[in-house]
Design a protein around this motif. Structure first.
Motif, short mmCIF file in Angstrom:
data_model
loop_
_atom_site.label_atom_id
_atom_site.label_comp_id
_atom_site.label_asym_id
_atom_site.label_seq_id
_atom_site.Cartn_x
_atom_site.Cartn_y
_atom_site.Cartn_z
N ALA A 1 -21.45 21.71 3.77
CA ALA A 1 -20.78 21.60 2.48
C ALA A 1 -20.83 22.92 1.75
O ALA A 1 -21.83 23.63 1.78
CB ALA A 1 -21.43 20.49 1.65
N HIS B 1 -17.27 17.38 -9.85
CA HIS B 1 -16.38 16.25 -9.62
C HIS B 1 -15.82 15.74 -10.95
O HIS B 1 -16.48 15.78 -11.99
CB HIS B 1 -17.13 15.11 -8.92
CG HIS B 1 -17.53 15.44 -7.52
ND1 HIS B 1 -16.63 15.58 -6.49
CD2 HIS B 1 -18.76 15.66 -6.96
CE1 HIS B 1 -17.26 15.87 -5.37
NE2 HIS B 1 -18.56 15.93 -5.63
N GLY C 1 -12.78 14.98 -4.54
CA GLY C 1 -13.75 15.29 -3.49
C GLY C 1 -14.31 14.06 -2.80
O GLY C 1 -15.30 14.17 -2.07
N THR C 2 -13.69 12.90 -3.02
CA THR C 2 -14.11 11.67 -2.33
C THR C 2 -12.91 11.08 -1.60
O THR C 2 -11.77 11.53 -1.77
CB THR C 2 -14.68 10.64 -3.31
OG1 THR C 2 -13.63 10.17 -4.19
CG2 THR C 2 -15.81 11.23 -4.13
N VAL C 3 -13.17 10.03 -0.81
CA VAL C 3 -12.12 9.39 -0.03
C VAL C 3 -11.90 7.98 -0.55
O VAL C 3 -12.85 7.19 -0.67
CB VAL C 3 -12.49 9.34 1.47
CG1 VAL C 3 -11.42 8.58 2.26
CG2 VAL C 3 -12.66 10.74 2.02
N GLN D 1 -15.45 13.30 6.27
CA GLN D 1 -16.57 14.20 5.97
C GLN D 1 -16.09 15.62 5.75
O GLN D 1 -16.58 16.34 4.87
CB GLN D 1 -17.59 14.16 7.10
CG GLN D 1 -18.90 14.87 6.79
CD GLN D 1 -19.58 14.31 5.56
OE1 GLN D 1 -19.83 13.11 5.49
NE2 GLN D 1 -19.86 15.15 4.59
N ARG E 1 -14.65 15.85 2.25
CA ARG E 1 -15.73 15.87 1.26
C ARG E 1 -16.40 17.24 1.22
O ARG E 1 -16.68 17.77 0.14
CB ARG E 1 -16.76 14.79 1.58
CG ARG E 1 -16.25 13.37 1.42
CD ARG E 1 -17.38 12.38 1.67
NE ARG E 1 -16.89 11.01 1.74
CZ ARG E 1 -16.62 10.37 2.88
NH1 ARG E 1 -16.79 10.99 4.03
NH2 ARG E 1 -16.18 9.13 2.86
N ASN E 2 -16.69 17.79 2.41
CA ASN E 2 -17.35 19.10 2.45
C ASN E 2 -16.52 20.18 1.79
O ASN E 2 -17.06 21.14 1.23
CB ASN E 2 -17.63 19.50 3.90
CG ASN E 2 -18.75 18.69 4.54
OD1 ASN E 2 -19.45 17.94 3.86
ND2 ASN E 2 -18.91 18.83 5.84
N THR F 1 -9.78 15.76 -2.16
CA THR F 1 -9.62 14.33 -2.42
C THR F 1 -8.79 13.69 -1.31
O THR F 1 -7.73 14.20 -0.96
CB THR F 1 -8.94 14.09 -3.77
OG1 THR F 1 -9.68 14.77 -4.79
CG2 THR F 1 -8.88 12.61 -4.10
N ASP G 1 -15.35 6.01 -0.01
CA ASP G 1 -16.16 6.06 -1.23
C ASP G 1 -15.64 5.05 -2.25
O ASP G 1 -16.41 4.51 -3.04
CB ASP G 1 -16.11 7.47 -1.83
CG ASP G 1 -16.62 8.53 -0.86
OD1 ASP G 1 -17.80 8.46 -0.49
OD2 ASP G 1 -15.83 9.40 -0.46
N THR H 1 -19.13 6.38 -6.91
CA THR H 1 -19.45 7.44 -7.86
C THR H 1 -19.56 6.97 -9.30
O THR H 1 -19.99 7.74 -10.16
CB THR H 1 -18.38 8.55 -7.79
OG1 THR H 1 -17.08 7.96 -8.00
CG2 THR H 1 -18.41 9.23 -6.42
#
Length: 486
Positions: free
Chosen positions: A238, A244, A265-267, A386, A389-390, A394, A420, A445
């Protein structure tokens, strides 16, 4: 050496993507065996290697024991590879060296009368400062020696001589059960294997002395412009922590359900049956992101671009404008035409070179059926998630659940753990009328609204109603009102 090399003593292969697999390129003054069945692309690899040397101002020698030199030059020209300055030494049985010879003894002229071919090679190399040498195919030398021991000892002597002359050597081998090359693999510093599948080729490095290389079989394609390798997606560490924030959908009630929107930055998975509005909801986030100059890419596995444009215009989402101003790229993926390595290579290009911050994969069923070259699509989606995210990117993923009504299922492929956030969309039937509902099943989150709301997609856009507090059993597909008032 006259050419330029990298600071750590690496030489580029000239094959796009291959240097990445080799952690920077070939090691200088090494011997590399490129092996594979006939027609797999070994000679094309060698031509890229020599042409790259020419572009770097290096000298090269092509020792051909197979096709005539003129044929090799024509092949290079057909791929747009410049090998004009390269010297050729033909040792093939059809070559000039054999026209007056009655012996196939390669190196020693002491036992029989005839030319010493090692002297031909020495003459071609000595004093000429040859940087790159190709021997194609090296396995043909086996027919020009008296036994296996002589073959191994003379090949080793030849490689030692060439490396002592500061040359980097690429040998090719016709890998076949009838002509084993285990001895060659033992003698060289690196072994690169080309394999053919029904729809595509792969390439992998089984040996790389003194260096690491990316594991696995990577997609290899040969086109009119030559050879290209698409390395498997590697999960880098990362980057620096990012701040975020919540990315709005532009729909107040949906944002309220998500406590502000989806977290950057999330899925996020948009999960539901066909026709329920998954793609439309995803496009709503993309359109809102564009207002903040956030660039997006949409990979469409389900429908073509024109259909997507017509549908978005019908619900007042300005997708065509986003394409025109460059804030959105739509990439259609036709079934069976791409490997997963090619897909992730384009994904990396979007993220790392074009600054794309939002990626939408539409949808998981098409991803599984449309791409080739993997054993488990869920594993690939895990890696892609992943990676995003790293990189602080988004991700939006539409997931089709084939059961339109009835018992609830978040995702049909059992991949809900990859997300997520999960937004569920559902068809329900009430008093003979088909309606849609939307809800948030999961958000790692932040808090979220646990209540379901009615979803309507009209010519004015996406509309979210008030929470359906008076309705029970929505996820079963047979809801009931808690009181008798309509």
């Amino acid at each position: 050496m006259s050419g330029q090399s990298s600071p750590d003593g690496r030489l580029s292969t000239g094959v796009p993507g291959m240097d990445t697999v080799l952690s920077g390129g070939l090691r200088e003054q090494s011997a590399v065996l490129v092996r594979g069945p006939p027609g797999s692309g070994k000679t094309i690899f060698a031509l890229h290697f020599l042409a790259e040397g020419v572009s770097a101002g290096e000298t090269g020698l092509y020792i051909n024991l197979g096709e005539p030199g003129e044929y090799i030059r024509d092949s290079a020209a057909s791929f747009g590879l410049d090998i004009e300055p390269i010297s050729f030494l033909s040792l093939s049985p059809s070559g000039e060296a054999f026209q007056t010879s009655e012996t196939y003894d390669l190196f020693s002229s002491a036992e029989v009368e005839g030319p010493s071919f090692v002297e031909d090679i020495r003459e071609a190399v000595d004093g000429n400062e040859i940087d790159r040498v190709v021997i194609d195919p090296a396995t043909e030398f086996r027919y020009l020696t008296t036994d296996e021991h002589q073959f191994r000892s003379q090949i080793l002597s030849l490689l030692d001589f060439l490396k002592a002359e500061d040359a980097t050597v690429v040998l090719t081998s016709q890998a076949a059960a009838s002509m084993p090359d285990d001895d060659l693999q033992f003698l060289v510093d690196a072994v690169i294997n080309v394999e053919e599948n029904p729809d595509y080729r792969t390439i992998h490095v089984s040996k790389f002395r003194g260096s690491s290389a990316q594991r696995g079989r990577h997609t290899l394609r040969i086109s009119d412009s030559g050879m290209q390798v698409f390395p498997k997606l590697q999960l880098d560490a990362a980057n620096e922590p990012r701040q975020h924030r919540e990315l709005s959908s532009g729909i107040g009630e949906l944002d309220k359900m998500l406590s502000g929107g989806v977290t950057t930055g999330t899925v996020t998975f948009l999960s539901g049956p066909t026709g329920v509005g998954k793609t439309t909801t995803g496009l709503q986030f993309i359109a809102e992101a564009a207002k903040q100059d956030i660039r997006s890419v949409l990979y469409s596995f389900e429908e073509d671009t024109e259909t997507l444009l017509a549908r978005s215009e019908a619900v007042n989402i300005p997708v065509r404008d986003l394409l025109d101003d460059g804030t959105l790229t739509i990439r259609e993926i036709d079934s069976g035409t791409q490997t997963v390595d090619e897909f992730t290579a384009h994904l990396r290009e979007e993220v790392e070179q074009r600054g794309t911050e939002l990626v939408m994969i539409d949808g998981t069923t098409g991803f599984e059926r449309g791409l080739i070259g993997f054993d488990d699509p869920s594993d690939e989606l895990v890696k892609i998630g992943q990676y995003l995210r790293n990189r602080g990117v988004t991700g939006l993923v539409t997931n089709e659940v084939h059961q339109i009504t009835g018992s609830f299922q978040a995702t049909e492929q059992r991949i809900s753990h990859l997300a997520d956030t999960i937004v569920i969309l559902r068809h329900v039937e009430y008093k003979g009328e088909l309606r849609k509902v939307i809800g948030v099943l999961k958000k790692r989150t932040s808090a979220y609204e646990p209540r379901l709301r009615e979803l309507e997609i009209t010519s004015a856009g996406v509309e979210i109603g008030e929470p359906l507090t008076e309705l029970r059993g929505i996820l079963t597909g047979t809801p009931e009102w808690t009181d008798e008032s309509p």
